[in-house]
Design a protein around this motif. Structure first.
Motif, PDB file in Angstrom:
ATOM      1  N   SER A  97       0.863  -1.178   0.000  1.00  0.00           N
ATOM      2  CA  SER A  97       0.000   0.000   0.000  1.00  0.00           C
ATOM      3  C   SER A  97       0.905   1.236   0.000  1.00  0.00           C
ATOM      4  CB  SER A  97      -0.864   0.006   1.257  1.00  0.00           C
ATOM      5  OG  SER A  97      -0.038   0.114   2.406  1.00  0.00           O
ATOM      6  N   VAL A  98       0.314   2.420  -0.039  1.00  0.00           N
ATOM      7  CA  VAL A  98       1.100   3.653   0.044  1.00  0.00           C
ATOM      8  C   VAL A  98       1.886   3.666   1.353  1.00  0.00           C
ATOM      9  CG1 VAL A  98       0.962   6.168   0.269  1.00  0.00           C
ATOM     10  CG2 VAL A  98      -0.373   4.995  -1.502  1.00  0.00           C
ATOM     11  N   GLU A  99       1.249   3.282   2.446  1.00  0.00           N
ATOM     12  CA  GLU A  99       1.941   3.239   3.735  1.00  0.00           C
ATOM     13  C   GLU A  99       3.127   2.270   3.671  1.00  0.00           C
ATOM     14  OE1 GLU A  99       3.038   4.478   7.291  1.00  0.00           O
ATOM     15  OE2 GLU A  99       1.350   5.346   6.208  1.00  0.00           O
ATOM     16  N   GLY A 100       2.945   1.145   2.999  1.00  0.00           N
ATOM     17  CA  GLY A 100       4.033   0.186   2.830  1.00  0.00           C
ATOM     18  C   GLY A 100       5.199   0.761   2.039  1.00  0.00           C
ATOM     19  N   LEU A 101       4.891   1.576   1.029  1.00  0.00           N
ATOM     20  CA  LEU A 101       5.957   2.229   0.256  1.00  0.00           C
ATOM     21  C   LEU A 101       6.737   3.202   1.134  1.00  0.00           C
ATOM     22  CD1 LEU A 101       4.082   2.921  -3.095  1.00  0.00           C
ATOM     23  CD2 LEU A 101       5.812   1.165  -2.670  1.00  0.00           C
ATOM     24  N   PHE A 102       6.010   3.982   1.945  1.00  0.00           N
ATOM     25  CA  PHE A 102       6.692   4.896   2.870  1.00  0.00           C
ATOM     26  C   PHE A 102       7.598   4.127   3.820  1.00  0.00           C
ATOM     27  CE2 PHE A 102       3.228   8.188   2.175  1.00  0.00           C
ATOM     28  CZ  PHE A 102       4.067   9.130   1.607  1.00  0.00           C
ATOM     29  N   GLU A 103       7.109   3.011   4.357  1.00  0.00           N
ATOM     30  CA  GLU A 103       7.915   2.207   5.272  1.00  0.00           C
ATOM     31  C   GLU A 103       9.156   1.654   4.573  1.00  0.00           C
ATOM     32  OE1 GLU A 103       5.127  -0.660   6.795  1.00  0.00           O
ATOM     33  OE2 GLU A 103       4.041   0.888   7.920  1.00  0.00           O
ATOM     34  N   ALA A 125      17.206   4.323   6.706  1.00  0.00           N
ATOM     35  CA  ALA A 125      17.711   3.943   8.025  1.00  0.00           C
ATOM     36  C   ALA A 125      18.857   2.938   7.928  1.00  0.00           C
ATOM     37  CB  ALA A 125      16.583   3.375   8.878  1.00  0.00           C
ATOM     38  N   LYS A 126      18.796   2.050   6.944  1.00  0.00           N
ATOM     39  CA  LYS A 126      19.829   1.016   6.801  1.00  0.00           C
ATOM     40  C   LYS A 126      20.952   1.429   5.865  1.00  0.00           C
ATOM     41  CE  LYS A 126      17.067  -2.896   8.174  1.00  0.00           C
ATOM     42  NZ  LYS A 126      16.613  -4.245   7.868  1.00  0.00           N
ATOM     43  N   ARG A 128      19.971  -1.372  -2.381  1.00  0.00           N
ATOM     44  CA  ARG A 128      20.455  -1.543  -1.011  1.00  0.00           C
ATOM     45  C   ARG A 128      21.987  -1.652  -0.944  1.00  0.00           C
ATOM     46  NH1 ARG A 128      15.594  -1.841   0.283  1.00  0.00           N
ATOM     47  NH2 ARG A 128      14.044  -3.357   0.631  1.00  0.00           N
ATOM     48  N   ASP A 129      22.572  -2.297  -1.943  1.00  0.00           N
ATOM     49  CA  ASP A 129      24.023  -2.503  -1.932  1.00  0.00           C
ATOM     50  C   ASP A 129      24.508  -2.514  -3.379  1.00  0.00           C
ATOM     51  OD1 ASP A 129      26.663  -3.476  -1.773  1.00  0.00           O
ATOM     52  OD2 ASP A 129      26.180  -4.779  -0.079  1.00  0.00           O
ATOM     53  N   GLU A 130      25.303  -1.531  -3.753  1.00  0.00           N
ATOM     54  CA  GLU A 130      25.749  -1.429  -5.155  1.00  0.00           C
ATOM     55  C   GLU A 130      26.697  -2.553  -5.563  1.00  0.00           C
ATOM     56  OE1 GLU A 130      29.219   1.910  -4.277  1.00  0.00           O
ATOM     57  OE2 GLU A 130      27.326   2.514  -5.166  1.00  0.00           O
ATOM     58  N   ARG A 131      27.199  -3.297  -4.596  1.00  0.00           N
ATOM     59  CA  ARG A 131      28.095  -4.416  -4.910  1.00  0.00           C
ATOM     60  C   ARG A 131      27.337  -5.686  -5.262  1.00  0.00           C
ATOM     61  NH1 ARG A 131      31.006  -4.256   0.614  1.00  0.00           N
ATOM     62  NH2 ARG A 131      28.833  -3.903   1.057  1.00  0.00           N
TER      63      ARG A 131
END
Length: 118
Positions: free
Chosen positions: A62-68, A75-76, A99-102
């Motif tokens: 959902s939209v809320e899931g996208l925000f999360e 954060a990570k 998440r990780d360019e490698r």
């Protein structure tokens, strides 16, 4: 912060019941990409349809899931996070997270092509 401003706009819009058309960009099979029609009632996903069939696995958020998802990526310390937000309602119209360019093929993106208040 652009994400906080977008979330505030979304909260101000007060949309708990809506339908959106969303497409996932990923290194995954076509049926995981969509486009999906997602129905949200009371803030919770109540129906996901792909190619005129209900979907139960790998549901798009959902939209809320996208925000999360965006908040978690920041954060990570994701290598790259790009997002554009609806000018009036604040929801993410598109997002891309690496998440990780490698690591190859773990990137994910979403595009909302339509959102309708119900």
């Amino acid at each position: 912060d652009e994400l906080a401003l977008a979330r505030a706009k979304w909260a101000d819009a007060g949309m708990q019941d809506y339908e959106l058309t969303i497409t996932r960009s990923c290194f995954c099979p076509p049926e995981w990409r969509g486009p999906y029609t997602v129905t949200v009632e009371g803030g919770a996903v109540t129906s996901v349809v792909y190619a005129d069939r209900p979907v139960s696995q790998g549901e798009p958020p959902s939209v809320e899931g996208l925000f999360e998802m965006l908040e978690e990526a920041y954060a990570k310390g994701a290598a790259r996070v790009d997002a554009t937000y609806h000018q009036d309602w604040g929801y993410p119209e598109s997002l891309y997270i690496d998440r990780d360019e490698r690591i190859a093929d773990e990137e994910i993106g979403y595009t909302i092509s339509e959102l309708i208040r119900r």
